[in-house]
Every structure is written in structure tokens, then in C-alpha cells.
Design a protein around this motif. Structure first.
Motif, PDB file in Angstrom:
ATOM      1  N   THR A 167      -2.340  -0.044   8.823  1.00 26.13           N
ATOM      2  CA  THR A 167      -2.684  -0.088   7.405  1.00 26.13           C
ATOM      3  C   THR A 167      -2.848  -1.533   6.947  1.00 26.13           C
ATOM      4  N   THR A 168      -1.966  -2.416   7.400  1.00 30.64           N
ATOM      5  CA  THR A 168      -2.080  -3.841   7.070  1.00 30.64           C
ATOM      6  C   THR A 168      -3.396  -4.394   7.596  1.00 30.64           C
ATOM      7  N   LYS A 210       0.854  -1.193   0.000  1.00 31.12           N
ATOM      8  CA  LYS A 210       0.000   0.000   0.000  1.00 31.12           C
ATOM      9  C   LYS A 210       0.886   1.238   0.000  1.00 31.12           C
ATOM     10  N   LYS A 211       0.566   2.168  -0.891  1.00 30.80           N
ATOM     11  CA  LYS A 211       1.278   3.449  -0.950  1.00 30.80           C
ATOM     12  C   LYS A 211       0.263   4.565  -0.804  1.00 30.80           C
ATOM     13  N   ALA A 227       3.584   2.643   2.541  1.00 34.90           N
ATOM     14  CA  ALA A 227       3.105   2.435   3.910  1.00 34.90           C
ATOM     15  C   ALA A 227       3.303   0.982   4.297  1.00 34.90           C
ATOM     16  N   VAL A 228       3.062   0.077   3.356  1.00 30.93           N
ATOM     17  CA  VAL A 228       3.242  -1.363   3.550  1.00 30.93           C
ATOM     18  C   VAL A 228       3.900  -1.880   2.282  1.00 30.93           C
ATOM     19  N   CYS A 283       4.904   2.255  10.882  1.00 29.76           N
ATOM     20  CA  CYS A 283       5.530   1.231  10.022  1.00 29.76           C
ATOM     21  C   CYS A 283       4.525   0.448   9.188  1.00 29.76           C
ATOM     22  N   GLY A 284       3.200   0.663   9.388  1.00 28.62           N
ATOM     23  CA  GLY A 284       2.220   0.016   8.539  1.00 28.62           C
ATOM     24  C   GLY A 284       1.374  -1.053   9.203  1.00 28.62           C
TER      25      GLY A 284
END
Length: 163
Positions: A48-49, A11-12, A22-23, A44-45
Motif C-alpha cells: 500500500t505504501t 491510508k485507511k 493499512a498505513v 502490514c502496508g
């Protein structure tokens, strides 16, 4: 049996026209009955993950499988949502402030049509006791609960779907 499989998840985010990762290429498998912790520094993501797995954000690349069903690629969570529930870091922000505590707990299960209204209310009241909330809190607003009580309400909201 594989419960959750994540392959090369990426993921950006775009900020001022520039893409920031991001991930990047995250992969793991979670077997039924296992627990998995995702650990790392702030930013660190991790969230988001989790948000991509819960289908709250769309991945840019990669595959997500839940109970051997592909849920990535824009698929809505509803077909598998009952079995995959999320407890948010900041539970106060995840409840509608206009709802009573019991309405907030019942909200997800009501959306999935899991129970009748009567069954849903009974199940929610059972969960009040299970997570350590006083039944007298059912008609309060979420902002009237302490942080710990709100977290327990969020746990009850996830458990009511019987993931």
C-alpha cells in the motif's frame, strides 16, 4: 540530494462500514544513490505504501515528494512518472495478456512519449539482452514466459523509461 521524501503517510480502507488502518504515519527519506527496503509481515502496508508513492492509490494523509516535487494530494504521476517506475510483486498480472512481450515492455515509455516508435523498439530489444530475455520471445504473450522471464520483462519495462 533527496530523491524521495515521505512524511506521515496514512491510508485507511473501509470494510463493512468500518475504517481499518493499512498505513499509519509512515515517514522516510531516500537520498539519491541509496537503497531502501521496507520490511514487515504480510498485511502490514508495504505494498500500500509503494502503491501510494507510485500514485496507484491516493493517500488519506501525508506528503510525498519526488526530486523535491510534491506528488501527493491527487497529483497524477505523468509529470514525474518517467523517473519513478515500479516493478510489481506479481508481474504476470501487471501485463495486458493480449499484448506481446515487446509491446508490454514498451507500453509505459510509449504512454510518456519518450521515444519514437523506432527508437522505442530498438531500446526494448537492447533491454531483452540486458535483462537476459531471448530476443525470440518478443512476439510471445506474457503467459508463455516462465515466472522468472516475466519478472525480467517487468524489469525491462521499468528500465526502458530510464528512471
Amino acid at each position: 540530494m533527496e530523491l524521495l521524501k515521505v512524511e506521515n503517510l496514512t491510508k485507511k480502507f473501509k470494510k463493512k462500514g468500518i475504517l481499518f488502518p493499512a498505513v499509519s504515519q509512515v515517514s522516510f527519506t531516500l537520498e539519491k544513490g541509496e537503497c531502501l527496503g521496507i520490511v514487515g509481515e504480510s498485511g502490514c502496508g508495504k505494498s500500500t505504501t509503494a502503491n501510494m508513492i507510485a500514485r496507484l492509490q491516493k493517500e488519506d494523509e501525508g506528503e510525498i515528494y519526488f526530486e523535491d516535487r510534491k506528488i501527493s494530494g491527487g497529483m497524477l504521476l505523468k509529470p514525474v512518472g518517467k523517473g519513478l517506475q515500479m516493478i510489481f510483486q506479481n508481474p504476470q498480472d501487471s501485463f495486458d495478456p493480449r499484448d506481446s512481450v515487446i509491446e508490454g515492455i514498451m507500453q509505459g515509455a510509449a504512454a510518456y512519449g519518450i521515444y519514437s516508435r523506432k527508437e522505442l523498439t530498438e531500446k526494448a530489444l537492447e533491454l531483452f539482452s540486458y535483462v537476459g530475455l531471448k530476443e525470440e520471445y518478443q512476439n510471445r504473450k506474457i503467459r508463455q514466459l516462465s515466472g522468472g522471464e516475466c519478472q525480467r520483462a517487468a524489469i525491462a519495462r521499468s528500465l526502458i523509461c530510464e528512471p
